[in-house]
Scaffold this active site. Structure first.
Site: not given
Ligand code: BES
Ligand code: MN
Ligand code: ZN
Length: 489
Positions: A271, A346
């Site tokens: 990020k 996920r």
């Protein structure tokens, strides 16, 4: 903090601060309120006039009552339109009153609010929750723990004794506060091991069963998706499985699965600046809600068996990190091309959902701070709800309404799975930017066969920058109340 629910009418109460809830229909003053106004020599009407108080929801005002009276301060809290009053209106009004009382240094607070649909039990619970949650202050990481006034006795006026409702409020708020504190604590405090220890503390305190799967056990179960995410961290993964079993035969068996990324750096798809990386301690908000719900449910003891699951890990970078392009095999045998290491939640949920389904439960609900796209779609206050099971979706929606938590159902548009097609593996973990929350949900769907399942994307509401209603800046504990309502229903 001590609650007293009693039939004491508001005119007879004496203490520091009396707070009265007024709907728009309560004006002009009549009946008991007019009597109260006379009792305080017209101060109530003066307060209404001076502040141009109309009963608007969220508005409030307070005034000093002259010596000789049986109260020191008199406050008013707006409830909005009388016909629109819901349990959450009362929860928020109680929060406003409690904050006001605290600010005005009232050690004792008398709360007079209308009873919702003749339901004294529900009203008592909503009021107590509002007070508990508004007054919770997290000073764990401040060196100067300034206790700026405490409200220690709360009298719910005009309500008969409702001990079970007060106990329910206490249990639920215990859970919400645990979740808030887990989310607010930084990633150097709340590690996967700390989450496992929290589960251990709940298990010990309330007699729940706990199983912590270590890395080797997860390997043996073939949890390659989860372990791929955990690989780069110096902190070992902890797969948490906490179980509440009722004394008798359970009427239902449920599983709650929470995303438990104690920090999400993005991995090698790291990020960047402006991505909010410094907030990524909140990426275990789903696990926090799961453990918070466990703490509440363990005390409320419903006739339902509930499994609380989190595949806790930290998404970091190192020479051991999974690379963009790596292919992982999940515990159901499906292969995943990791085209973006920042879509890690996920991957951990994939193995957690497979594990949950193997338990043979009647329904699975997962909560995850899964996508920034969900925040773009619904903002900070509303979580996304995804399900192909209308009945379960409706049950969660009903529970959420009672809990005062907002969800909005988004479609599981099958066509969008095209975006996850991989040339080399069964699927990629990341689709295109448009509809990012939907492709995330469709990815998760690959790991649930036929158990009724709801996915909740809680990326927005687990954290708040500002005080609002009964939330204080920091972790909100979002999801706990909905989960508890759902299990108890
Ligand atoms: N934990 C984030 C999602 C998130 C973002 C939570 C902001 C709370 C606030 C998640 O793991 C993530 O990084 N998602 C990516 C997915 C993308 C790579 C497909 C995102 O939302 O950008
Ligand atoms: Mn991520
Ligand atoms: Zn994440």
């Amino acid at each position: 903090m001590e609650f007293h629910a009693s039939n004491t009418p508001l005119l007879d109460w004496s203490g520091d601060g009396l707070m009265v809830g007024l709907s728009e229909a309560a004006l002009p003053l009549s009946g008991t309120l007019a009597d109260l106004n006379s009792r305080v020599s017209g101060l109530l009407q003066d307060l209404i006039d001076d502040t141009e108080f109309t009963g608007k929801e969220g508005s409030a005002a307070i005034t000093r009552v002259g010596s000789g009276a049986n109260i020191r301060k008199l406050g008013i809290v707006g409830l909005g339109a009388a016909e629109a009053i819901a349990p959450d209106t009362l929860r928020r009004a109680a929060a406003t009153a409690a904050r006001l009382a605290k600010k005005e240094k009232c050690a004792s607070l008398g709360l007079s609010l209308p009873i919702y649909q003749d339901n004294a039990a529900l009203t008592t619970q909503a009021l107590a929750e509002g007070v508990y949650l508004a007054l919770h202050q997290d000073t764990r990481f401040k060196s100067d723990d300034k206790a700026n006034g405490t409200v220690d006795h709360i009298h719910l006026l005009g309500l008969p004794d409702q001990e079970p409702s007060l106990q329910a409020a206490q249990a639920i708020c215990d859970g919400v506060i645990l979740a808030r504190e887990l989310v607010s604590a930084p990633a150097n405090v709340v590690t996967p091991e700390a989450l496992a220890q929290t589960a251990q503390d709940i298990a010990t305190a309330h007699g729940l069963e706990l199983e912590i799967l270590e890395q080797a056990q997860c390997e043996a179960l073939g949890m390659g998706a989860y372990l791929g995410v955990a690989k780069a961290s110096d902190l070992p993964p902890k797969f948490i499985h906490l179980t509440y079993k009722p004394a008798g035969t359970p009427t239902r068996k449920l599983a709650i699965v929470g995303k438990g990324l104690t920090f999400d750096s993005g991995g090698l798809n790291i990020k960047g600046a402006g991505s909010g990386i410094e907030m990524m301690k909140i990426d275990m908000g789903g696990a926090a809600a799961t453990l918070g719900a466990a703490k509440a449910i363990a005390q409320l003891k419903p006739d339902v068996e509930v499994h609380f699951i989190s595949a806790a890990a930290e998404n970091m970078i190192s020479g051991h990190a999974m690379r963009p392009g790596d292919i992982l095999t999940a515990s159901n045998g499906k292969t995943i091309e990791v085209n973006n290491t920042d879509a890690e939640g996920r991957l951990t949920l994939a193995d957690a959902l497979v594990f949950a389904e193997k338990l043979g439960v009647d329904a699975i609900v997962d909560l995850a701070t899964l996508t920034g796209a969900c925040i773009v779609a619904l903002g900070d206050d509303i979580a996304g709800l995804f399900s192909e099971n209308d009945e379960l979706a409706a049950a969660i929606a009903t529970a959420a309404k009672a809990a005062g938590e907002k969800f909005w159902r988004l479609p599981m548009e099958e066509k969008y799975f095209d975006g996850l097609k991989s040339i080399v593996a069964d699927m990629k973990n990341t689709g295109p930017r448009p509809g990012g929350s939907i492709t995330a949900a469709l990815f998760l769907k690959q790991f649930v066969n036929d158990t009724p399942w709801v996915h909740l994307d809680v990326a927005g509401p687990v954290w708040t920058e500002k005080e609002s209603g009964y939330n204080n800046p920091g972790g909100t504990g979002f999801g706990v109340r909905t989960l508890v309502q759902w299990v108890l229903a």
